[in-house]
Design a protein around this motif. Structure first.
Motif: not given
Length: 493
Positions: A140-145
């Motif tokens: 959902d957010e780039p940091k959570n990939n």
């Protein structure tokens, strides 16, 4: 295709009601018809009325019986592009069509994945299977990939759901088959995994064939990362702790835009090609001490580079495809321009696959749902060997079967994964009744004779691969997760 971001769309399937018709109880027949007189005509009318009522009772009884047995009727094959799913319906699979069928879900959808070459040997057929693979998320957010490093074990042979328990012969055959394979199909498959935090969504992920612990990822942040996951794989086998922090061993930051094209050479260890949405291709090579990316890109496409494949036989040759509708062949010794080019399709060319068994054959898949087979010995003629237009959505992935030189597997935006066998082309006598009637508009949906198998049930299928060491086992990724399957007719080929 990649000018617009490839994202997953949430499409829900609901449960199939599967209910039969409701029938009311029969009205009780009136008795004691009073004969007003002995007139033959009146008696005949009464007898006819009584017979019609009795017939009605019989028909209603038959209807009720049929309704009770409706669940035992043969399953209907759902036809993509013809049949429609009602709001209360969901696709289900026939277990007899598969030797193995497993589903796996993860935290976030994965746009791309890659099965790994492992130490367990090639050509293995005995169940249960174990496999390793890597995948990249679209969170959902780039940091959570994340990069997921997975070990799948206890992949047992699928137990047929429709075996008749009263059929002693079927039971005995099933038991003997399980004994031969050392399989207990009632056991659950197991998943263990580690992960590496990744900057941005993973557009594509590929592992080196010669050293499967070296992987590359294309990030949406316009960079290509190279990683060493050796310790992560080791921890999956010996239950040791994986590294807390893992940094990439090399960063390709030459691209000015994100991309999807990525491939490792199978002829030269450590040689990687990456193509971006700005129509440029860069080659990165491993040296004794480090990694080096060429400063000068390969130019020739006029649109986004969608896919790249290194030659399975030539050290310096690679192929690429683009939204400019072309497939191009490059020789790294020429560097400045492609060695050959054809307009392969009338729409964006999304994917290509170079056969490792017949090295002059290549297949390409397009945004218009078509895919074509090319003979590279006559590549300049702009004439494919075969041209297929079956799928109703863009071709999202395509790959030759490493264990069957005449087979490819294809995934499409129409939510189908299909297996094609070109050796069936001449066996036309076996396919006289391959048309399926569309009851909505009385048109026929023609199934080509080369269409070997259709796998359905996933939404928005993005990538499909054959396992490189387990014959005829395929893996697909979609919005809901992964399917790992092997068709029951695969051993017939």
């Amino acid at each position: 295709m990649s000018n617009k971001k490839r994202v997953f769309e949430d499409i829900d399937f609901n449960e199939n009601s599967g209910k039969g018709d409701d029938f009311d109880d029969d009205d009780e027949l009136s008795s004691g018809n009073e004969l007003l007189d002995s007139d033959d005509e009146i008696m005949e009318e009464d007898l006819i009325e009584q017979e019609e009522q009795d017939e009605g009772d019989e028909l209603k009884d038959m209807d009720i019986k049929d309704g009770e047995e409706e669940d035992n009727l043969p399953k209907k094959v759902w036809r993509a592009g013809v049949d429609k799913l009602e709001e209360d319906e969901v696709l289900d699979y026939d277990s007899t069509a598969y030797d193995m069928m497993h589903e796996m879900t993860v935290e976030w959808p994965c746009l791309s994945f890659h099965p790994l070459h492992d130490h367990l040997g090639s050509g293995r057929n005995k169940y249960p299977h174990t496999m390793y693979m890597v995948a990249g998320t679209q969170a959902d957010e780039p940091k959570n990939n994340k990069i997921l490093i997975m070990k799948l074990s206890s992949l047992h042979k699928t137990k047929y759901d429709d075996i008749d328990s009263d059929d002693e012969e079927s039971d005995n055959e099933d038991e003997e088959d399980e004994e031969d394979n050392g399989d207990d199909s009632d056991d659950e498959a197991e998943l263990s995994y580690n992960y590496i935090s990744h900057q941005g969504a993973v557009n594509r992920i590929r592992a080196m064939e010669q050293q499967s612990h070296i992987i590359a990822t294309w990030s949406e942040n316009r960079q290509v990362y190279i990683w060493n996951i050796k310790n992560h794989l080791k921890s999956l086998d010996d239950d040791s702790k994986p590294p807390k922090i893992t940094a990439p061993v090399h960063l390709v930051n030459h691209h000015q835009d994100e991309g999807y094209a990525l491939d490792w050479s199978t002829k030269v260890v450590g040689k990687l090609a990456s193509g971006d949405c700005k129509k440029l291709i860069y080659v990165t090579s491993a040296t004794d001490a480090t990694w080096v990316t060429d400063q000068t890109p390969y130019k020739g496409h006029t649109g986004s580079v969608e896919d790249i494949q290194w030659s399975p036989s030539e050290d310096t040759v690679l192929a690429s495809c683009s939204i400019d509708q072309t497939v191009k062949i490059w020789d790294t010794r020429l560097h400045q321009k492609p060695a050959a080019s054809v307009k392969a399709h009338k729409a964006d060319v999304n994917v290509i696959s170079w056969s490792k068994n017949v090295q002059y054959l290549m297949v390409s898949g397009s945004d218009d749902g078509s895919f074509r087979v090319w003979d590279l010995r006559n590549f300049k003629s702009d004439q494919p060997v075969s041209d297929f237009k079956y799928h109703q959505g863009p071709i999202t992935s395509i790959e030759w079967n490493p264990y069957e030189e005449s087979q490819i597997i294809v995934s499409s935006g129409d939510n189908q994964v299909t297996i094609w066998d070109f050796s069936l082309e001449e066996d036309t006598e076996e396919f006289k009744d391959t048309s399926v009637t569309n009851n909505d508009d009385d048109e026929d949906l023609q199934y080509p004779p080369q269409l070997f198998f259709i796998h359905q049930g996933q939404t928005d299928v993005k990538e499909v691969h054959w396992h490189p060491q387990i014959p005829h086992v395929a893996i697909s990724t979609a919005y809901e997760g992964f399917n790992i399957f092997k068709t029951s007719n695969s051993e017939e080929q």
